[in-house]
Motif scaffolding. Structure first.
Motif, mmCIF file in Angstrom:
data_model
loop_
_atom_site.group_PDB
_atom_site.id
_atom_site.type_symbol
_atom_site.label_atom_id
_atom_site.label_comp_id
_atom_site.label_asym_id
_atom_site.label_seq_id
_atom_site.Cartn_x
_atom_site.Cartn_y
_atom_site.Cartn_z
ATOM 1 N N TRP A 140 25.282 42.594 36.129
ATOM 2 C CA TRP A 140 25.439 43.544 37.243
ATOM 3 C C TRP A 140 26.638 43.176 38.108
ATOM 4 C CZ3 TRP A 140 19.528 43.282 38.477
ATOM 5 C CH2 TRP A 140 18.848 44.171 37.625
ATOM 6 N N LEU A 141 26.799 41.880 38.385
ATOM 7 C CA LEU A 141 27.944 41.436 39.187
ATOM 8 C C LEU A 141 29.259 41.810 38.503
ATOM 9 C CD1 LEU A 141 27.000 37.874 40.520
ATOM 10 C CD2 LEU A 141 27.659 39.839 41.899
ATOM 11 N N PHE A 142 29.338 41.539 37.207
ATOM 12 C CA PHE A 142 30.566 41.828 36.477
ATOM 13 C C PHE A 142 30.884 43.323 36.491
ATOM 14 C CE2 PHE A 142 32.841 42.869 32.526
ATOM 15 C CZ PHE A 142 34.017 42.172 32.776
ATOM 16 N N LEU A 143 29.894 44.153 36.170
ATOM 17 C CA LEU A 143 30.118 45.604 36.138
ATOM 18 C C LEU A 143 30.488 46.144 37.518
ATOM 19 C CD1 LEU A 143 27.231 46.768 33.766
ATOM 20 C CD2 LEU A 143 29.670 46.592 33.235
ATOM 21 N N GLY A 144 29.789 45.665 38.532
ATOM 22 C CA GLY A 144 30.059 46.127 39.894
ATOM 23 C C GLY A 144 31.441 45.732 40.373
ATOM 24 N N LEU A 145 31.831 44.477 40.092
ATOM 25 C CA LEU A 145 33.139 43.995 40.549
ATOM 26 C C LEU A 145 34.289 44.629 39.776
ATOM 27 C CD1 LEU A 145 32.206 40.246 41.057
ATOM 28 C CD2 LEU A 145 32.947 41.831 42.848
ATOM 29 N N MET A 146 34.044 44.996 38.513
ATOM 30 C CA MET A 146 35.093 45.638 37.708
ATOM 31 C C MET A 146 35.473 47.012 38.260
ATOM 32 S SD MET A 146 36.497 43.928 35.266
ATOM 33 C CE MET A 146 37.113 45.149 34.097
ATOM 34 N N LYS A 147 34.604 47.588 39.075
ATOM 35 C CA LYS A 147 34.911 48.879 39.692
ATOM 36 C C LYS A 147 35.922 48.737 40.819
ATOM 37 C CE LYS A 147 30.411 50.890 38.598
ATOM 38 N NZ LYS A 147 29.089 51.297 39.125
ATOM 39 N N VAL A 148 35.996 47.552 41.412
ATOM 40 C CA VAL A 148 36.913 47.348 42.541
ATOM 41 C C VAL A 148 38.042 46.364 42.218
ATOM 42 C CG1 VAL A 148 35.276 47.969 44.345
ATOM 43 C CG2 VAL A 148 35.334 45.617 43.534
ATOM 44 N N ILE A 149 37.814 45.481 41.240
ATOM 45 C CA ILE A 149 38.846 44.515 40.829
ATOM 46 C C ILE A 149 39.170 44.788 39.367
ATOM 47 C CG2 ILE A 149 39.461 42.071 40.585
ATOM 48 C CD1 ILE A 149 37.232 41.481 42.671
ATOM 49 N N LYS A 150 40.352 45.297 39.105
ATOM 50 C CA LYS A 150 40.671 45.767 37.753
ATOM 51 C C LYS A 150 40.938 44.629 36.775
ATOM 52 C CE LYS A 150 39.940 49.912 38.846
ATOM 53 N NZ LYS A 150 38.642 50.463 38.460
ATOM 54 N N LYS A 151 41.472 43.505 37.263
ATOM 55 C CA LYS A 151 41.702 42.370 36.374
ATOM 56 C C LYS A 151 40.370 41.662 36.142
ATOM 57 C CE LYS A 151 46.574 41.600 37.289
ATOM 58 N NZ LYS A 151 47.626 40.640 37.674
ATOM 59 N N PRO A 152 39.928 41.546 34.885
ATOM 60 C CA PRO A 152 38.562 41.074 34.623
ATOM 61 C C PRO A 152 38.301 39.598 34.882
ATOM 62 C CG PRO A 152 39.712 41.498 32.557
ATOM 63 C CD PRO A 152 40.613 41.957 33.654
ATOM 64 N N VAL A 153 39.336 38.772 35.026
ATOM 65 C CA VAL A 153 39.108 37.330 35.171
ATOM 66 C C VAL A 153 38.300 37.005 36.430
ATOM 67 C CG1 VAL A 153 40.189 35.061 35.434
ATOM 68 C CG2 VAL A 153 41.147 36.698 33.830
ATOM 69 N N VAL A 154 38.684 37.601 37.551
ATOM 70 C CA VAL A 154 37.978 37.315 38.819
ATOM 71 C C VAL A 154 36.516 37.767 38.744
ATOM 72 C CG1 VAL A 154 37.892 37.788 41.308
ATOM 73 C CG2 VAL A 154 40.082 37.305 40.206
ATOM 74 N N PRO A 155 36.221 39.003 38.297
ATOM 75 C CA PRO A 155 34.817 39.388 38.128
ATOM 76 C C PRO A 155 34.044 38.467 37.174
ATOM 77 C CG PRO A 155 36.188 41.343 38.084
ATOM 78 C CD PRO A 155 37.112 40.171 38.086
ATOM 79 N N MET A 156 34.716 37.981 36.123
ATOM 80 C CA MET A 156 34.057 37.061 35.193
ATOM 81 C C MET A 156 33.677 35.756 35.874
ATOM 82 S SD MET A 156 36.110 37.262 31.606
ATOM 83 C CE MET A 156 36.446 38.816 30.792
ATOM 84 N N VAL A 157 34.607 35.214 36.647
ATOM 85 C CA VAL A 157 34.344 33.950 37.352
ATOM 86 C C VAL A 157 33.191 34.122 38.335
ATOM 87 C CG1 VAL A 157 35.281 32.278 39.011
ATOM 88 C CG2 VAL A 157 36.678 33.025 37.070
ATOM 89 N N ILE A 158 33.217 35.201 39.105
ATOM 90 C CA ILE A 158 32.156 35.445 40.099
ATOM 91 C C ILE A 158 30.820 35.689 39.398
ATOM 92 C CG2 ILE A 158 31.360 36.975 41.949
ATOM 93 C CD1 ILE A 158 34.366 37.371 42.656
#
Length: 198
Positions: free
Chosen positions: A105-123
């Motif tokens: 859920w965190l990854f999918l949600g963050l990918m909506k606002v942060i386009k580069k996937p590395v940061v959402p992956m780390v979080i």
């Protein structure tokens, strides 16, 4: 084409389930001894699944790990603590399922606002690791605030909370850092491959 995608998806999920089973039964794969710490790596596989395949599949792989932990608590305890606390599925199964859900859920949600996937992956990796540690230790304290469990940790009942806090500060944080480094490194090429086959 849709059937091919479904077959491919199930193949990847099956491989990740096989990996989590191997990690659970082969100590060096599932736990890395680093000095006085023994860091689990199983949660990383769950997090990677959640990032690449989504929260539901992450929950499935986490659930497999949890069920194995629960069964082993009765049949092949991995530690003196296991028969005391991991016989309760709220401690052994539920936190593992939530690793996949929270990380996904965190990854999918963050990918909506942060386009580069590395940061959402780390979080997502940090969130998944924290979910596991906080739920397992929290449930142990909530349900097993007993002399037997305190003794298994080598403390008396009055110091059980401090012992669990120390585990969080050492193993818990180290496992979080490990997940934040390894999960994105493995999930990045897997996501590219997965999207290429869609």
């Amino acid at each position: 084409m849709k059937k091919h995608n479904s077959t491919y998806h199930m193949s990847i999920l099956s491989i990740l389930i096989a990996i989590i089973i191997l990690q659970d039964f082969i100590p060096v794969l599932g736990n890395i001894p680093i000095g006085p710490l023994s860091l689990t790596t199983l949660h990383i596989t769950v997090i990677i699944t959640a990032i690449v395949l989504g929260p539901v599949d992450g929950a499935i792989v986490g659930g497999v790990w949890g069920v194995i932990t629960w069964i082993r608590a009765f049949t092949m305890p991995s530690s003196p603590l296991a028969p005391l606390v991991f016989v309760n599925p709220l401690v052994s199964v539920v936190p593992r399922i939530f690793i996949g859900l929270i990380a996904g859920w965190l990854f999918l949600g963050l990918m909506k606002v942060i386009k580069k996937p590395v940061v959402p992956m780390v979080i997502a990796a940090i969130g998944g690791a924290l979910t596991n540690t906080l739920l397992v230790l929290g449930f142990i304290y909530l349900f097993y605030h007993t002399p037997a469990v305190a003794q298994a940790y080598g403390v008396n009942i009055d110091h059980l909370f401090k012992a669990l806090l120390a585990i969080f500060a050492t193993n818990g944080l180290a496992e979080m850092v490990l997940a934040a480094i390894i999960a994105p490194a493995i999930a990045t090429p897997l996501r590219r491959l997965h999207h290429r086959t869609k």
